[in-house]
Write a protein that holds these residues in place. Sequence first.
Motif, mmCIF file in Angstrom:
data_model
loop_
_atom_site.group_PDB
_atom_site.id
_atom_site.type_symbol
_atom_site.label_atom_id
_atom_site.label_comp_id
_atom_site.label_asym_id
_atom_site.label_seq_id
_atom_site.Cartn_x
_atom_site.Cartn_y
_atom_site.Cartn_z
ATOM 1 N N GLY A 28 0.848 -1.180 0.000
ATOM 2 C CA GLY A 28 0.000 0.000 0.000
ATOM 3 C C GLY A 28 0.879 1.223 0.000
ATOM 4 O O GLY A 28 2.075 1.145 0.268
ATOM 5 N N ASP A 76 -3.873 6.715 -5.334
ATOM 6 C CA ASP A 76 -4.054 5.655 -4.345
ATOM 7 C C ASP A 76 -5.042 4.596 -4.806
ATOM 8 O O ASP A 76 -4.867 3.402 -4.539
ATOM 9 C CB ASP A 76 -4.538 6.258 -3.026
ATOM 10 C CG ASP A 76 -3.444 7.027 -2.317
ATOM 11 O OD1 ASP A 76 -3.731 7.671 -1.305
ATOM 12 O OD2 ASP A 76 -2.297 6.979 -2.799
ATOM 13 N N ASN A 79 -3.116 2.284 -6.976
ATOM 14 C CA ASN A 79 -1.739 1.957 -6.571
ATOM 15 C C ASN A 79 -0.726 2.284 -7.674
ATOM 16 O O ASN A 79 0.195 1.503 -7.942
ATOM 17 C CB ASN A 79 -1.626 0.481 -6.188
ATOM 18 C CG ASN A 79 -1.570 0.280 -4.693
ATOM 19 O OD1 ASN A 79 -1.846 1.188 -3.908
ATOM 20 N ND2 ASN A 79 -1.206 -0.915 -4.268
#
Length: 117
Positions: A28, A76, A79
């Motif tokens: 992450g 985000d 990714n």
Amino acid sequence: QVQLVESGGGLVQPGGYLRLSCVASGIGFTNRAMRWYRQAPGKERELVATMTRSGTSTSATYSTPVKGRFVVSGADSTNTTYLFMNNLKPEDTAVYYCNTGGPGGSWGQGTQVTVSS
């Protein structure tokens, strides 16, 4: 297992533009630095840009040769880390690599950028 996959390289004329992408899996982005390096023929690999996330804030740093021309950002939701390269010069010709964890961390396979008329 961390996997990084770069794309977006190619042949472009001086003054042109490219957008490189790095899709990460197995990690992450929270509180993690993502880096772009490059390696030109016969030269050592050099750090080009670093994007650091801390909580809700994001910061970026650039090497002197690319400052003012390159921009690093991330998405985000996918990714993905991007490297926007503007006003490209022949000396930007290199294989560009995405990295997390520094020199001893995880690397992508690289994407070739060639700037030539």
